[in-house]
Structure formats: C-alpha cells, structure tokens
Design a protein around this motif. Structure first.
Motif, PDB file in Angstrom:
ATOM      1  N   ILE A  55       0.712  -1.154  -0.081  1.00  0.00           N
ATOM      2  CA  ILE A  55      -0.107   0.143   0.062  1.00  0.00           C
ATOM      3  C   ILE A  55       0.986   1.170   0.110  1.00  0.00           C
ATOM      4  N   VAL A  56       0.742   2.273  -0.685  1.00  0.00           N
ATOM      5  CA  VAL A  56       1.340   3.400  -0.965  1.00  0.00           C
ATOM      6  C   VAL A  56       0.209   4.416  -0.289  1.00  0.00           C
ATOM      7  N   VAL A  57       0.570   5.499   0.423  1.00  0.00           N
ATOM      8  CA  VAL A  57      -0.379   6.428   0.799  1.00  0.00           C
ATOM      9  C   VAL A  57      -0.021   7.896   0.571  1.00  0.00           C
ATOM     10  N   LEU A  58      -0.762   8.525   0.017  1.00  0.00           N
ATOM     11  CA  LEU A  58      -0.414   9.915  -0.242  1.00  0.00           C
ATOM     12  C   LEU A  58      -0.944  11.122   0.545  1.00  0.00           C
ATOM     13  N   LEU A  65      -5.974   0.943  11.071  1.00  0.00           N
ATOM     14  CA  LEU A  65      -6.626  -0.403  10.545  1.00  0.00           C
ATOM     15  C   LEU A  65      -5.625  -1.557  10.533  1.00  0.00           C
ATOM     16  N   GLY A  66      -4.394  -1.337  11.147  1.00  0.00           N
ATOM     17  CA  GLY A  66      -3.619  -2.498  11.178  1.00  0.00           C
ATOM     18  C   GLY A  66      -2.699  -2.925  10.044  1.00  0.00           C
ATOM     19  N   ILE A  67      -2.334  -1.879   9.166  1.00  0.00           N
ATOM     20  CA  ILE A  67      -1.296  -2.115   8.157  1.00  0.00           C
ATOM     21  C   ILE A  67      -0.441  -0.983   8.134  1.00  0.00           C
ATOM     22  N   THR A  68       0.956  -1.421   7.732  1.00  0.00           N
ATOM     23  CA  THR A  68       2.019  -0.406   7.413  1.00  0.00           C
ATOM     24  C   THR A  68       2.198  -0.253   6.036  1.00  0.00           C
ATOM     25  N   PRO A  69       2.265   1.040   5.593  1.00  0.00           N
ATOM     26  CA  PRO A  69       2.381   1.290   4.221  1.00  0.00           C
ATOM     27  C   PRO A  69       3.794   0.909   3.683  1.00  0.00           C
ATOM     28  N   VAL A  70       4.040   0.815   2.529  1.00  0.00           N
ATOM     29  CA  VAL A  70       5.413   0.364   1.847  1.00  0.00           C
ATOM     30  C   VAL A  70       5.955   1.785   1.523  1.00  0.00           C
ATOM     31  N   ASP A 129      11.621   3.374   8.937  1.00  0.00           N
ATOM     32  CA  ASP A 129      12.003   2.734   7.676  1.00  0.00           C
ATOM     33  C   ASP A 129      11.038   2.697   6.413  1.00  0.00           C
ATOM     34  N   VAL A 130       9.901   3.264   6.790  1.00  0.00           N
ATOM     35  CA  VAL A 130       8.983   3.570   5.523  1.00  0.00           C
ATOM     36  C   VAL A 130       9.475   4.590   4.416  1.00  0.00           C
ATOM     37  N   PRO A 131       9.700   4.371   3.399  1.00  0.00           N
ATOM     38  CA  PRO A 131      10.453   5.199   2.479  1.00  0.00           C
ATOM     39  C   PRO A 131       9.307   6.526   2.378  1.00  0.00           C
TER      40      PRO A 131
END
Length: 320
Positions: A61-64, A75-80, A101-103
């Motif tokens: 998942i990418v989040v903007l 919601l329990g998800i760490t984006p890439v 460490d998430v880019p």
C-alpha cells in the motif's frame, strides 16, 4: 506479467519526464492488472474519481495523504511508502515508531511518481483535493482510490480506506470505540453550555475554525458549543488582528501552522498574536482559559488516531 510491468514502468517514467524515447502515454483500463503483486481476486470500489477495481487483499500500500497514513496504520497496515508529514522528521511524532524505515515519497502536493513505481504497489490511496491532477498517472501504476477531500467528513474517509483495504470490520470497531468514548464525554460535559473557540495562527493572518473543520466536527460531537461568531457551517474564515475580538469564548484552543507540538506560546508566529493588545483584552485570556495545543493533532493530521489524541486534550483542559 514481467513484460506488462516493464511497459508500465517505462510509460510512467516517460510521463514524469525522467528520460525515455518519445512515445505516446497509454492509460490502461481500470480492470487491467497494474502491478505484479495484484491477485486474481478483485473488488470494485466507488470513490471520488469513479469506480476502480482493486485487489481483494492488497499487500503493498502506498499512501499519499497524512490523514490516510494515520488511518491505514489504525487499521493495522503499515504502508510500503508514504508522503512525509507536514511536521516531524519525516513523520509525525505520534506515528513515528510505526513508520520507521517506511520510504518517503515526496509530500502531499508533489508525490514522487518514479519512487512510487519502484515500490511496485498493488494499491495507492490519495485524495482528489491533493493529487487530482495526477490521478491518471497514479492509476497507471496501480489501482488508485481517492477521497474527495481531507478531514471533513473524516469518518467517511476512514470507511472508504477500510473498504479499499478489505478492513471494514476493523474500521467499524474503531468507530464503535470512538462513539462510546464520545458518549462518555458528552455525559461528563453535561449541559454546561461551554463555548469553545478554535484558532490557528498562520503567517500574515489567522483562521477561526468553523463547524465543518476537523476540530470543529469533534468539539460539536462531544456536546461543546461555539461562540456566535464561530457557529456557522464551513471550514474556516481568515481574520486579521482587528478581528481578534471574534476569537473570544469560554475556552480557547490555539495552534500555530507547522508546529509539531503544543509549545506554540513560545513560537515567533504565535507570539505576534499573543502579544497583541486586543488578544490580551479577550475575556478568555484574562481568565487564563486560552490553551496552546498541537497543530498536528488539532488540524494537519486528520485521522482517527489524531482525533483520539484531540479528545485527550479536551479531557485535560476541561478538567474532566
């Protein structure tokens, strides 16, 4: 599949102008595969840009938007990958540990498309109000879901992101917990008729936040009132020094643009207002009921984790 991915990579790189031979940009149908991690199981999601088919269980998942980052984590998800926060290094302090460490993919107004391509996402989450101009490019990289706007109504956005992530049950649990906490606060506040003023200091002017703003929605939901000058619908109105009298209330919360914590009283931006004679003549100031709070929590973050931290502030300053 490798051939398709290579073609998409070349097209997006060409579009953003990082170098390629002259060739036309091709937009793939929304039902077409966008990334190698997309599975055969798919679902249509209605959002601000139409209907997009997404993987049933997206993994990358990418989040903007900052709002969506808060909510995806809840919601329990760490984006890439994610855009940097408006304050913090590079993410807000309250989510920093979860985002280690998430880019960083640029900021909300200018996400880095080349970096997004390299992450090979199978879902992108953004907002029409922030990235509407580049939606087609994003959707060529991976299925892309956009909220209409940010912060209002924030609960609708949480449900949209949860639907795209196939985490509807988790979202409803978060909202049920929220409703229970709000009901408790309403009972403790009672019918005291407390009028709350919401002020944000900006370079050159200030904003009085209205009922439809992120903090405006929350103070109304817990049963707090607004001064007559702030009780109208809308997001905010910009005011000058001469309009400081409109900021009065039983309690006033103020925050300064791009401040990562509540130490706004010492910031040069806030000091310009706090030292003004009209500010010092406010009844709420004379009663020492004007409180500095975090700009991040009260306006720029906009997610459910920030909303709960805002409730923490209300409990503290209302002495509940």
């Amino acid at each position: 599949m490798k051939i398709i991915w290579s073609l998409i990579h070349s097209l997006v790189i060409c579009f953003v102008g990082v170098g390629c031979a002259s060739q036309p940009f091709t937009s793939y149908p929304e039902s077409s595969p966008k990334a190698p991690s997309q599975t055969a199981a798919q679902r249509p999601i209605q959002h601000a840009m139409g209907t997009t088919v997404v993987p049933t269980n997206p993994q990358r998942i990418v989040v903007l938007t900052n709002e969506a980052t808060d909510m995806v984590l809840a919601l329990g998800i760490t984006p890439v990958g994610a855009v940097k926060s408006w304050a913090g290094d590079p993410y807000y302090g309250y989510i920093a540990n979860s985002m280690e460490d998430v880019p960083v993919l640029g900021d909300e107004m200018q996400p880095n498309l080349e970096q997004i391509v390299a992450l090979q996402p199978d879902l992108i989450i953004g907002s029409k109000v922030r990235q509407g101009q580049v939606y087609d490019q994003l959707n060529a990289i991976a299925p892309t879901i956009f909220s209409e706007t940010i912060g209002a109504p924030w609960k609708d956005n949480l449900r949209l992101y949860a639907q795209a992530l196939n985490r509807e049950a988790a979202a409803e649990k978060l909202l049920a917990d929220w409703d229970a906490r709000v009901a408790n606060l309403r009972q403790r506040i009672g019918d005291r008729g407390i009028q709350v003023s919401l002020i944000r200091f900006l370079p050159g002017n200030a904003r009085i936040y209205l009922k439809d703003s992120f903090p405006g929605q929350i103070v109304q939901e817990v049963g707090l009132q607004r001064p007559a000058t702030q009780a109208e619908a809308g997001f905010a109105k910009e005011v000058s020094f001469e309009q400081i009298p409109q900021m009065n209330g039983d309690i006033l919360f103020y925050f300064a643009s791009n401040s990562s914590d509540s130490a706004t009283a010492s910031s040069p931006l806030a000091a310009t207002w706090l030292n003004h004679p009209l500010w010092q003549q406010l009844e709420v100031t004379k009663r020492d009921k004007a409180y500095p709070v975090s700009d991040v929590i009260w306006t720029t973050a906009g997610g459910i984790q920030a909303a709960n931290l805002l409730l923490d502030d209300l409990e503290r300053y209302l002495e509940l």
